[in-house]
Every structure is written in structure tokens, then in C-alpha cells.
Write a protein that holds these residues in place. Structure first.
Motif, PDB file in Angstrom:
ATOM      1  N   TYR A   1     -33.354  42.810  89.240  1.00 14.76           N
ATOM      2  CA  TYR A   1     -33.311  43.315  87.922  1.00 14.76           C
ATOM      3  C   TYR A   1     -31.949  43.042  87.380  1.00 14.76           C
ATOM      4  N   PHE A   2     -32.275  42.626  85.627  1.00 15.24           N
ATOM      5  CA  PHE A   2     -30.908  42.598  85.105  1.00 15.24           C
ATOM      6  C   PHE A   2     -31.458  43.610  84.042  1.00 15.24           C
ATOM      7  N   ASP A   3     -30.114  44.833  84.664  1.00 11.77           N
ATOM      8  CA  ASP A   3     -30.137  45.848  82.822  1.00 11.77           C
ATOM      9  C   ASP A   3     -29.094  45.632  82.073  1.00 11.77           C
ATOM     10  N   ASN A   4     -28.144  44.473  82.594  1.00  8.73           N
ATOM     11  CA  ASN A   4     -27.134  44.238  81.863  1.00  8.73           C
ATOM     12  C   ASN A   4     -27.398  43.474  80.799  1.00  8.73           C
ATOM     13  N   SER A   5     -27.528  43.837  79.339  1.00  5.14           N
ATOM     14  CA  SER A   5     -27.474  42.707  78.509  1.00  5.14           C
ATOM     15  C   SER A   5     -26.591  42.036  78.732  1.00  5.14           C
ATOM     16  N   ASP A   6     -24.724  42.243  78.447  1.00  4.05           N
ATOM     17  CA  ASP A   6     -23.837  41.683  78.149  1.00  4.05           C
ATOM     18  C   ASP A   6     -23.811  40.693  78.495  1.00  4.05           C
ATOM     19  N   HIS A   7     -24.433  40.243  80.279  1.00  6.53           N
ATOM     20  CA  HIS A   7     -23.838  39.497  81.445  1.00  6.53           C
ATOM     21  C   HIS A   7     -25.366  38.673  81.551  1.00  6.53           C
ATOM     22  N   MET A   8     -26.371  39.553  81.497  1.00  6.41           N
ATOM     23  CA  MET A   8     -27.504  38.945  81.646  1.00  6.41           C
ATOM     24  C   MET A   8     -27.734  38.520  83.317  1.00  6.41           C
ATOM     25  N   GLN A   9     -27.229  38.669  83.752  1.00  9.64           N
ATOM     26  CA  GLN A   9     -26.805  38.838  85.524  1.00  9.64           C
ATOM     27  C   GLN A   9     -27.237  39.069  86.838  1.00  9.64           C
ATOM     28  N   LEU A  10     -27.899  39.738  87.956  1.00  9.78           N
ATOM     29  CA  LEU A  10     -27.974  40.165  88.493  1.00  9.78           C
ATOM     30  C   LEU A  10     -28.015  41.843  89.331  1.00  9.78           C
ATOM     31  N   THR A  11     -28.552  42.420  88.769  1.00 11.70           N
ATOM     32  CA  THR A  11     -27.609  43.641  89.094  1.00 11.70           C
ATOM     33  C   THR A  11     -28.007  45.115  89.996  1.00 11.70           C
ATOM     34  N   LYS A  12     -29.457  44.792  90.212  1.00 13.68           N
ATOM     35  CA  LYS A  12     -29.950  44.725  91.350  1.00 13.68           C
ATOM     36  C   LYS A  12     -31.288  44.611  92.255  1.00 13.68           C
ATOM     37  N   PHE A  27     -25.701  45.200  92.164  1.00 13.99           N
ATOM     38  CA  PHE A  27     -24.536  44.406  91.640  1.00 13.99           C
ATOM     39  C   PHE A  27     -23.551  44.811  90.771  1.00 13.99           C
ATOM     40  N   ARG A  28     -22.456  45.153  90.734  1.00 16.37           N
ATOM     41  CA  ARG A  28     -21.611  45.185  90.028  1.00 16.37           C
ATOM     42  C   ARG A  28     -20.419  44.063  89.338  1.00 16.37           C
ATOM     43  N   ARG A  29     -20.142  43.626  88.210  1.00 13.46           N
ATOM     44  CA  ARG A  29     -19.407  42.264  87.633  1.00 13.46           C
ATOM     45  C   ARG A  29     -18.877  44.137  86.607  1.00 13.46           C
ATOM     46  N   SER A  30     -17.932  42.863  86.611  1.00 15.98           N
ATOM     47  CA  SER A  30     -16.612  43.573  85.192  1.00 15.98           C
ATOM     48  C   SER A  30     -17.487  44.219  84.196  1.00 15.98           C
ATOM     49  N   LYS A  31     -18.419  43.328  83.414  1.00 19.36           N
ATOM     50  CA  LYS A  31     -19.068  43.761  82.352  1.00 19.36           C
ATOM     51  C   LYS A  31     -19.425  45.089  82.643  1.00 19.36           C
ATOM     52  N   ASP A  32     -19.852  45.674  84.007  1.00 14.31           N
ATOM     53  CA  ASP A  32     -20.619  46.941  83.800  1.00 14.31           C
ATOM     54  C   ASP A  32     -19.637  48.170  84.397  1.00 14.31           C
ATOM     55  N   TYR A  33     -18.362  47.931  84.689  1.00 16.35           N
ATOM     56  CA  TYR A  33     -18.046  49.495  84.462  1.00 16.35           C
ATOM     57  C   TYR A  33     -16.855  49.612  83.112  1.00 16.35           C
ATOM     58  N   THR A  34     -17.126  51.041  82.987  1.00 10.20           N
ATOM     59  CA  THR A  34     -16.344  51.312  81.671  1.00 10.20           C
ATOM     60  C   THR A  34     -14.900  51.114  82.110  1.00 10.20           C
ATOM     61  N   GLY A  35     -14.277  51.863  80.782  1.00  5.54           N
ATOM     62  CA  GLY A  35     -12.821  52.083  81.096  1.00  5.54           C
ATOM     63  C   GLY A  35     -11.459  50.561  80.936  1.00  5.54           C
ATOM     64  N   SER A  36     -10.633  50.781  81.647  1.00  6.79           N
ATOM     65  CA  SER A  36     -10.028  49.737  81.357  1.00  6.79           C
ATOM     66  C   SER A  36      -9.179  49.231  82.138  1.00  6.79           C
ATOM     67  N   GLY A  37      -8.620  48.104  82.405  1.00  6.08           N
ATOM     68  CA  GLY A  37      -8.594  47.631  83.749  1.00  6.08           C
ATOM     69  C   GLY A  37      -7.999  45.989  83.009  1.00  6.08           C
ATOM     70  N   THR A  38      -6.540  45.628  83.386  1.00  6.13           N
ATOM     71  CA  THR A  38      -6.566  44.112  83.247  1.00  6.13           C
ATOM     72  C   THR A  38      -6.683  43.310  83.843  1.00  6.13           C
ATOM     73  N   ILE A  39      -7.272  43.735  85.426  1.00  2.00           N
ATOM     74  CA  ILE A  39      -8.657  42.339  85.517  1.00  2.00           C
ATOM     75  C   ILE A  39      -9.545  42.388  84.716  1.00  2.00           C
ATOM     76  N   LEU A  40      -9.810  43.627  84.217  1.00  3.84           N
ATOM     77  CA  LEU A  40     -11.153  43.451  83.829  1.00  3.84           C
ATOM     78  C   LEU A  40     -11.088  42.721  82.673  1.00  3.84           C
ATOM     79  N   SER A  41      -9.917  43.115  81.480  1.00  2.00           N
ATOM     80  CA  SER A  41      -9.864  42.617  80.164  1.00  2.00           C
ATOM     81  C   SER A  41      -9.964  40.814  81.171  1.00  2.00           C
ATOM     82  N   ALA A  42      -9.130  40.377  82.331  1.00  2.00           N
ATOM     83  CA  ALA A  42      -8.720  38.844  82.293  1.00  2.00           C
ATOM     84  C   ALA A  42     -10.694  38.685  82.639  1.00  2.00           C
ATOM     85  N   LEU A  43     -10.669  39.438  83.667  1.00  5.39           N
ATOM     86  CA  LEU A  43     -12.605  38.395  83.911  1.00  5.39           C
ATOM     87  C   LEU A  43     -12.856  38.444  82.770  1.00  5.39           C
ATOM     88  N   ASN A  44     -13.243  40.356  81.870  1.00  5.47           N
ATOM     89  CA  ASN A  44     -14.701  39.045  80.442  1.00  5.47           C
ATOM     90  C   ASN A  44     -13.234  38.474  79.573  1.00  5.47           C
TER      91      ASN A  44
END
Length: 176
Positions: A1-12, A27-44
Motif C-alpha cells: 500500500y502507498f497510502d500517503n500522497s505526500d511521499h508516495m512511499q510504501l506504507t503498509k 512503515f512510517r516516515r517523517s511525513k507520516d507523523y503529525t506534530g512537530s519535531g526538529t528531526i521531522l522538520s529537518a528530514l522533511n
């Protein structure tokens, strides 16, 4: 499954065994999390959406139960190494440690509040350090709370690994 159109990577993925049991891997990637984090922001901001931060393996059914999980934490090594350019690299790996499967209602999903907040059953299994050229300088495997270090010694302008020393830290290694 490719459920997140923000990154189009394998999610399940789902797989059935010969007994009809269905396993679901998420599988969760930086765009799959809500909220903020310095690492999430940097990866994105670096468009590194293919980096899998978390993997969960569930046995579907009633109840749905967690049978495996992994999480990789990232650190920007640039300030540590005195670099001006970001060195966002894996720094810690965690794995699920439990003697019994965990019902979905009893598992605390990972979320970010500047840094990742993990379920307390995800235990540290490895740590990684990198030098200014993104070379792995030390890896530490954690087993029953004890760390087993391995040090990589780089030569030729830090372009080639010339030695790997197990059961030591950098201060215990020397070469000429």
C-alpha cells in the motif's frame, strides 16, 4: 500500500500464511507523523521521505496484536563535528522487547514533541556515531543493558576504513 500522497512511499504490506493468519507491516516516515519535531522538520526540509523511521508488525484479527516493532532516531552530527552543513544521520535504533504480544489498545503510538516519544517497551539496541565526513566512527550494540562498542579507524583523508576495533572506544585506539 502507498497510502500517503505526500511521499508516495510504501506504507503498509499484508501477507497471509498457510494457516490463514494475516500479518500487516506498517512503515512510517517523517511525513507520516503529525506534530512537530526538529528531526521531522529537518528530514522533511531535506526531502528525505524514503527514510523509514518506524516499522510495526501486527497480527490482524480480533484483537489486533503487535508482534514486532523497530524505531530509528536521527541526530544532526554537524554541531558535534563542527560542520556548517547538516549531517542528519541515524543515531539510535530501538526494538520491541516483550515476552507476550501486545494488543493494539495497549501500545502507545510514537509521536513527536521536539524529540520522539516512544512506547516504553521499545528498548535501545544500537547507537551510532559519525565523523565530519559522514563515516561511521563507532557503533555500539546494546544487549541486556551492556554496550559492545566497535570503532572504525579511517585513513587516507578519512576516505578509506583502515581498521575496525571491537570491544573498544575511540580513546582506547591509537595508530600512526
Amino acid at each position: 500500500y502507498f497510502d500517503n500522497s505526500d511521499h508516495m512511499q510504501l506504507t503498509k504490506t499484508t501477507a497471509a500464511d498457510s494457516k490463514g493468519r494475516v500479518t500487516e507491516t506498517i512503515f512510517r516516515r517523517s511525513k507520516d507523523y503529525t506534530g512537530s519535531g526538529t528531526i521531522l522538520s529537518a528530514l522533511n526540509s531535506q526531502h528525505r521521505w524514503n527514510e523509514v523511521l518506524e516499522k510495526q508488525v501486527w497480527l490482524t484479527g480480533s484483537p489486533k496484536i503487535l508482534i514486532g516493532a523497530e524505531f530509528t532516531s536521527y541526530t544532526d552530527f554537524a554541531p558535534i563535528n563542527g560542520n556548517a552543513i547538516s549531517q542528519l544521520l541515524p543515531s539510535k535504533s530501538y526494538a520491541l522487547e516483550t515476552s507476550t504480544p501486545i494488543a493494539s489498545t495497549a501500545f502507545n503510538d510514537t509521536y513527536f514533541n521536539t524529540n520522539p516519544v516512544l512506547d516504553n517497551r521499545l528498548k535501545l539496541v544500537a547507537e551510532y556515531n559519525f565523523d565530519a565526513k559522514d563515516n561511521l566512527s563507532r557503533s555500539s550494540v546494546v544487549n541486556s543493558g551492556l554496550k559492545n562498542h566497535s570503532v572504525a579507524i579511517w585513513g587516507h583523508g578519512k576516505s578509506m576504513m583502515i581498521a575496525k576495533v571491537d570491544n573498544a572506544i575511540e580513546a582506547e585506539c591509537g595508530f600512526t
